[in-house]
Design an enzyme around this catalytic site. Structure first.
Site, mmCIF file in Angstrom:
data_model
loop_
_atom_site.group_PDB
_atom_site.id
_atom_site.type_symbol
_atom_site.label_atom_id
_atom_site.label_comp_id
_atom_site.label_asym_id
_atom_site.label_seq_id
_atom_site.Cartn_x
_atom_site.Cartn_y
_atom_site.Cartn_z
ATOM 1 C CD GLU A 163 54.676 -11.619 68.868
ATOM 2 O OE1 GLU A 163 54.647 -10.267 68.638
ATOM 3 O OE2 GLU A 163 55.324 -12.428 68.236
ATOM 4 C CG ASN A 171 53.219 -18.150 69.861
ATOM 5 O OD1 ASN A 171 53.707 -19.483 70.408
ATOM 6 N ND2 ASN A 171 53.231 -17.532 68.887
ATOM 7 C CD GLU A 226 56.113 -17.368 65.807
ATOM 8 O OE1 GLU A 226 56.920 -16.614 65.903
ATOM 9 O OE2 GLU A 226 55.034 -17.250 66.383
ATOM 10 C CG HIS A 240 61.736 -15.992 66.899
ATOM 11 N ND1 HIS A 240 61.770 -16.416 65.525
ATOM 12 C CD2 HIS A 240 60.493 -15.637 67.024
ATOM 13 C CE1 HIS A 240 60.440 -16.346 64.989
ATOM 14 N NE2 HIS A 240 59.877 -15.868 66.155
HETATM 15 O O1 G3I Z 1 51.220 -9.147 51.666
HETATM 16 C C1 G3I Z 1 52.093 -8.122 51.334
HETATM 17 C C2 G3I Z 1 52.389 -8.161 49.984
HETATM 18 O O2 G3I Z 1 51.182 -7.566 49.317
HETATM 19 C C3 G3I Z 1 53.561 -7.201 49.516
HETATM 20 O O3 G3I Z 1 53.848 -7.512 48.259
HETATM 21 C C4 G3I Z 1 54.623 -7.642 50.412
HETATM 22 C C5 G3I Z 1 55.781 -6.671 50.240
HETATM 23 O O4 G3I Z 1 56.898 -6.672 50.818
HETATM 24 O O5 G3I Z 1 54.295 -7.526 51.738
HETATM 25 C C6 G3I Z 1 53.575 -8.448 52.140
HETATM 26 O O6 G3I Z 1 53.252 -8.384 53.489
HETATM 27 C C7 G3I Z 1 54.093 -8.913 54.243
HETATM 28 C C8 G3I Z 1 53.951 -10.248 54.773
HETATM 29 O O7 G3I Z 1 55.030 -10.439 55.731
HETATM 30 C C9 G3I Z 1 53.686 -11.412 53.977
HETATM 31 O O8 G3I Z 1 54.847 -11.560 53.115
HETATM 32 C C10 G3I Z 1 54.463 -7.916 55.296
HETATM 33 O O9 G3I Z 1 55.070 -6.624 54.653
HETATM 34 C C11 G3I Z 1 55.541 -8.527 56.345
HETATM 35 O O10 G3I Z 1 55.499 -7.269 57.578
HETATM 36 C C12 G3I Z 1 55.021 -9.797 56.892
HETATM 37 O O11 G3I Z 1 56.040 -10.145 57.780
HETATM 38 C C13 G3I Z 1 55.596 -11.035 58.872
HETATM 39 C C14 G3I Z 1 55.616 -10.621 60.123
HETATM 40 O O12 G3I Z 1 55.410 -11.827 60.948
HETATM 41 C C15 G3I Z 1 54.714 -9.666 60.376
HETATM 42 O O13 G3I Z 1 54.600 -9.318 61.820
HETATM 43 C C16 G3I Z 1 56.588 -12.549 58.399
HETATM 44 O O14 G3I Z 1 56.388 -12.844 57.373
HETATM 45 C C17 G3I Z 1 56.127 -13.372 59.514
HETATM 46 O O15 G3I Z 1 57.254 -14.412 59.436
HETATM 47 C C18 G3I Z 1 56.177 -13.033 60.890
HETATM 48 O O16 G3I Z 1 55.956 -13.982 61.574
HETATM 49 C C19 G3I Z 1 55.961 -13.583 63.143
HETATM 50 C C20 G3I Z 1 54.931 -14.270 63.913
HETATM 51 O O17 G3I Z 1 53.602 -14.116 63.340
HETATM 52 C C21 G3I Z 1 54.755 -13.967 65.374
HETATM 53 N N1 G3I Z 1 56.155 -14.020 65.985
HETATM 54 C C22 G3I Z 1 57.267 -13.268 65.424
HETATM 55 C C23 G3I Z 1 57.212 -13.771 64.084
HETATM 56 C C24 G3I Z 1 58.399 -13.105 63.160
HETATM 57 O O18 G3I Z 1 58.451 -11.673 63.226
#
Ligand code: G3I
Length: 300
Positions: free
Chosen positions: A127, A167, A233, A204
């Site tokens: 990105e 990516n 993705e 997406h």
């Molecule tokens: O690890 C903490 C946990 O300790 C806490 O309890 C919880 C509470 O909400 O949050 C957890 O962290 C979260 C993490 O996912 C694991 O679940 C973050 O807040 C959350 O921001 C994070 O989101 C991820 C996101 O990337 C962040 O940028 C999504 O799961 C994941 O699906 C998403 O994936 C991205 C790709 O890497 C890149 N392309 C876009 C895609 C979708 O956004």
């Protein structure tokens, strides 16, 4: 074939999913993931904030949990991701310039060294472009416009056996500025011998019944530069069956489109869980979109 992975394998492709380590103990989840898919991406566990929480202190526990779960089942693994403006370790926020550049290089060497010879591909850079096709402003971009090629050169040296991918999202419509910006970078890298093997189109998708303009042309145009392409993705608002079938068919139609990965197993596992974007419902049942994808994969 009766699973997505086996159906994709009929044309030499894979069908993958993102997996979260925290869900592997859910037997409905792990049963579906292990049965249907033959490529696994760690949804968050191989990102820089997780793998290098403090400088030089690497933590591969959750990444390895996913790697071991996958390989014990004979599934391959894509690495995601090494250099990105988001999900950086907090200590990257306190450094800049040459110090951050070196930290990125050391990070790539440390993580790729750990997984050396084990992965199918790495999303080396994620990105890095704006919607208009210019480079996204970030602390990494501020280290110099050559940061992306430095990342790829470092990656090739760290593990010559793994495919190196760029990516991004919103690079599916051929007429879009961002698509063209990424295309020009890949063209430039290939012309100058910067090592790059693949482009990941996140895919997406939102709403509607048709695909972004000339989606297949985008895939074939990138491929014509001499790189593989993959849909990395995939999720589609409300699981539009026509969009799911269409994106699958577009990949099947392009010889260098090597595989498709959906970004999660059940709707309830998705980062867009309120948009029902995946192939299994919250109860783990196959949705209509699942059948539309399987039918296309089986039609080859
Ligand atoms: O690890 C903490 C946990 O300790 C806490 O309890 C919880 C509470 O909400 O949050 C957890 O962290 C979260 C993490 O996912 C694991 O679940 C973050 O807040 C959350 O921001 C994070 O989101 C991820 C996101 O990337 C962040 O940028 C999504 O799961 C994941 O699906 C998403 O994936 C991205 C790709 O890497 C890149 N392309 C876009 C895609 C979708 O956004």
């Amino acid at each position: 074939a009766s699973t997505l992975g086996a159906a994709a394998a009929q044309s030499g492709r894979y069908f993958g999913t993102a997996v979260a380590a925290s869900r592997l103990g859910d037997s409905t989840y792990s049963t579906i993931a292990g049965r249907e898919f033959n490529m696994i991406t760690a949804e968050n566990e191989m990102k820089p904030d997780t793998t290098e929480p403090s400088r030089g202190n690497f933590n591969f526990s959750s990444g390895d949990q996913i790697y071991n779960w996958a390989t014990q089942r004979g599934l391959k693994v894509r690495g995601h991701t090494l250099a990105w403006h988001s999900q950086q370790p907090s200590w990257w926020g306190g450094i800049s310039g040459g110090t951050l550049r070196q930290a990125m290089i050391d990070h790539i060497n440390g993580v790729m060294g750990h997984y050396k010879g084990k992965l199918a591909a790495w999303d080396v850079v994620n990105e890095a472009f704006n919607e208009d096709g210019s480079r996204r402003n970030s602390n990494l971009q501020a280290t110099g416009n050559d940061w992306i090629e430095v990342a790829f050169r470092t990656a090739r040296n760290a593990d010559p056996s793994v495919k190196l991918c760029y990516n991004d999202y919103n690079i599916e419509n051929w007429s879009y500025g961002k698509t063209q910006g990424v295309y020009r970078m890949i063209q430039d890298f290939k012309s100058r011998g910067v090592p790059i093997d693949c482009v990941g189109l996140q895919t997406h998708f939102t709403g509607g019944s048709s695909l972004p303009g000339n989606f297949q042309t985008t895939l074939s145009s990138f491929a014509a530069l001499g790189v593989d392409v993959a849909l990395t993705e995939v999720d589609v608002t409300n699981s539009s069956t026509s969009q799911y079938a269409g994106l699958t068919q577009a990949c099947i139609n392009v010889p260098r489109c090597i595989g498709i990965t959906v970004w999660g197993v059940r709707d309830s596992d998705s980062w867009r869980s309120n948009e029902s974007p995946l192939l299994f419902d919250g109860g783990g049942n196959k949705k209509a979109a699942y059948n539309s994808v399987l039918n296309v994969l089986n039609s080859v």
